[in-house]
Design a protein around this motif. Sequence first.
Motif, PDB file in Angstrom:
ATOM      1  N   VAL A   4     -11.742   6.529  23.363  1.00 39.43           N
ATOM      2  CA  VAL A   4     -10.818   6.545  22.232  1.00 39.43           C
ATOM      3  C   VAL A   4      -9.386   6.472  22.761  1.00 39.43           C
ATOM      4  CG1 VAL A   4     -10.684   9.082  21.988  1.00 39.43           C
ATOM      5  CG2 VAL A   4     -10.245   7.629  20.017  1.00 39.43           C
ATOM      6  N   ALA A  56      -0.213   7.018  15.063  1.00 37.88           N
ATOM      7  CA  ALA A  56      -1.616   6.554  15.048  1.00 37.88           C
ATOM      8  C   ALA A  56      -1.724   5.195  14.354  1.00 37.88           C
ATOM      9  CB  ALA A  56      -2.501   7.582  14.354  1.00 37.88           C
ATOM     10  N   PRO A  66      -9.599   1.973  16.434  1.00 39.97           N
ATOM     11  CA  PRO A  66      -9.280   3.343  16.008  1.00 39.97           C
ATOM     12  C   PRO A  66      -8.375   4.033  17.031  1.00 39.97           C
ATOM     13  CG  PRO A  66     -11.620   2.933  15.793  1.00 39.97           C
ATOM     14  CD  PRO A  66     -11.048   1.770  16.559  1.00 39.97           C
ATOM     15  N   LEU A  68      -6.109   7.764  17.875  1.00 38.43           N
ATOM     16  CA  LEU A  68      -5.784   9.149  17.550  1.00 38.43           C
ATOM     17  C   LEU A  68      -4.376   9.464  18.059  1.00 38.43           C
ATOM     18  CD1 LEU A  68      -8.136  12.165  17.955  1.00 38.43           C
ATOM     19  CD2 LEU A  68      -5.848  12.282  18.899  1.00 38.43           C
ATOM     20  N   ILE A 126      -6.020  10.404  12.824  1.00 36.46           N
ATOM     21  CA  ILE A 126      -6.909   9.339  13.293  1.00 36.46           C
ATOM     22  C   ILE A 126      -6.763   8.171  12.357  1.00 36.46           C
ATOM     23  CG2 ILE A 126      -9.285   8.623  13.700  1.00 36.46           C
ATOM     24  CD1 ILE A 126      -9.859  11.447  14.378  1.00 36.46           C
ATOM     25  N   THR A 133      -6.203   7.300   6.764  1.00 36.90           N
ATOM     26  CA  THR A 133      -5.977   8.106   7.966  1.00 36.90           C
ATOM     27  C   THR A 133      -6.465   9.547   7.729  1.00 36.90           C
ATOM     28  OG1 THR A 133      -4.136   6.708   8.579  1.00 36.90           O
ATOM     29  CG2 THR A 133      -4.156   8.913   9.533  1.00 36.90           C
ATOM     30  N   LEU A 190     -12.470  18.348  14.269  1.00 36.87           N
ATOM     31  CA  LEU A 190     -12.767  16.912  14.247  1.00 36.87           C
ATOM     32  C   LEU A 190     -14.177  16.625  14.721  1.00 36.87           C
ATOM     33  CD1 LEU A 190     -10.033  14.750  15.963  1.00 36.87           C
ATOM     34  CD2 LEU A 190     -10.879  14.571  13.637  1.00 36.87           C
ATOM     35  N   TRP A 193     -16.404  14.089  13.041  1.00 36.80           N
ATOM     36  CA  TRP A 193     -15.998  12.698  13.246  1.00 36.80           C
ATOM     37  C   TRP A 193     -16.335  12.239  14.662  1.00 36.80           C
ATOM     38  CZ3 TRP A 193     -12.396  10.104  16.362  1.00 36.80           C
ATOM     39  CH2 TRP A 193     -12.181   8.766  16.010  1.00 36.80           C
TER      40      TRP A 193
END
Length: 197
Positions: A4, A56, A66, A68, A126, A133, A190, A193
């Motif tokens: 990520v 982000a 994606p 963060l 995110i 978001t 989180l 997710w």
Amino acid sequence: MKKVVIATKNKGKALEFKSLFKKYNIEAISLLELEKEVPDVEETGTTFQENAALKAEEIANLLNTPVLADDSGLEIDALDGRPGIFSARYAGEQKDDQANIDKVLKELKEVPEKGRSARFVCVLAIAIPGEETIFRTGYCEGEINTEQKGDNGFGYDPIFIPNGYELTMAELEPEEKNSISHRKNAIIQLEDWLKTM
Ligand SMILES: O=c1[nH]c(=O)c2ncn([C@@H]3O[C@H](COP(=O)(O)OP(=O)(O)OP(=O)(O)O)[C@@H](O)[C@H]3O)c2[nH]1
Ligand SMILES: [Mg+2]
């Protein structure tokens, strides 16, 4: 390992995300590691949430992936919540951690031990291209010491004593900081997710 992108150019933050995300088997990659040079995102928001969203969303749109972002800072009650969203640049645009610490200690010079309560705040955003978001917030409560101690961590860690400790955040081992920090407390919210990634 899954990856990520973290929209940060702060080395201290980037290291903490690497360690915190490893537990979820995710590799955190900061903007400092990308081959492509990405522009600095202007933090023009008036809240942590707005600034986290700006970072982000701008980088997610740029990379089409994606992303963060973490907008964080220190709120000191005796200073009406300052430095707050201006934590990185409290003593000037050069983002000098030592100058920021000196400024806070000077402003709190006359404030007795009992009145030095403070907290670190971390808002994570995110951004997924084409989706709403997501935001999560974490806190770490403590107080501002009268002198600086320790070399670990970054930012204001040498003057922040977390509740329940007698050492500053900068005297704690990185693993210990990562078990109580505002960043950790935002990331645990989180988990759902992260597991779907
Ligand atoms: O002692 C600390 N321990 C921490 O764990 C911590 N987390 C945040 N902070 C302070 O708050 C600013 C963030 O500002 P910030 O979110 O805009 O990040 P930044 O500008 O440094 O990098 P970027 O992520 O925006 O690229 C930082 O520079 C620090 O002064 C911390 N200080
Ligand atoms: Mg910043």
